[in-house]
Design a protein around this motif. Sequence first.
Motif, mmCIF file in Angstrom:
data_model
loop_
_atom_site.group_PDB
_atom_site.id
_atom_site.type_symbol
_atom_site.label_atom_id
_atom_site.label_comp_id
_atom_site.label_asym_id
_atom_site.label_seq_id
_atom_site.Cartn_x
_atom_site.Cartn_y
_atom_site.Cartn_z
ATOM 1 N N TYR A 16 0.837 -1.192 0.000
ATOM 2 C CA TYR A 16 0.000 0.000 0.000
ATOM 3 C C TYR A 16 0.877 1.248 0.000
ATOM 4 O O TYR A 16 1.984 1.248 0.533
ATOM 5 N N LYS A 34 -2.080 1.078 -4.654
ATOM 6 C CA LYS A 34 -3.089 0.497 -3.774
ATOM 7 C C LYS A 34 -3.037 1.277 -2.462
ATOM 8 O O LYS A 34 -1.947 1.524 -1.933
ATOM 9 N N GLU A 90 -9.554 -1.277 0.940
ATOM 10 C CA GLU A 90 -8.511 -1.294 -0.091
ATOM 11 C C GLU A 90 -9.044 -0.611 -1.342
ATOM 12 O O GLU A 90 -10.115 -0.943 -1.845
#
Length: 119
Positions: A16, A34, A90
Amino acid sequence: MDKVNIYEKLNDFNEYWSPKIVDEVNESYVKVVKLKGEFLWHSHKDEDEMFFVIKGRLTIRFRDRDIFLNEGEFLIIPKGIEHMPVAEVETHVMLIEAKTTLNTGDVINERTVKEPEKI
């Protein structure tokens, strides 16, 4: 000149808040990232920044309001505007930004990606 499948590129990594370069146009990179959780307050002194939500939901916090982005929506943040991205789930995002843009803008810390990986 090859086509790019954004979904395939997003399947190539799991971390991430670590933008990946998928292509470039003029003096800008096209990146995918992400996101999950909160990022940090920052601004970009010299660059505008575009967030396009591919999957999930993204909140862009500003000091005076929040803007909520759903799949298929984008927001261009003008240079110099302090903001903080937040993804409660997410979220997959495409960024279009100048090659000089650091993900953390005017803040340099452990989350700064100085040289994004090209995938």
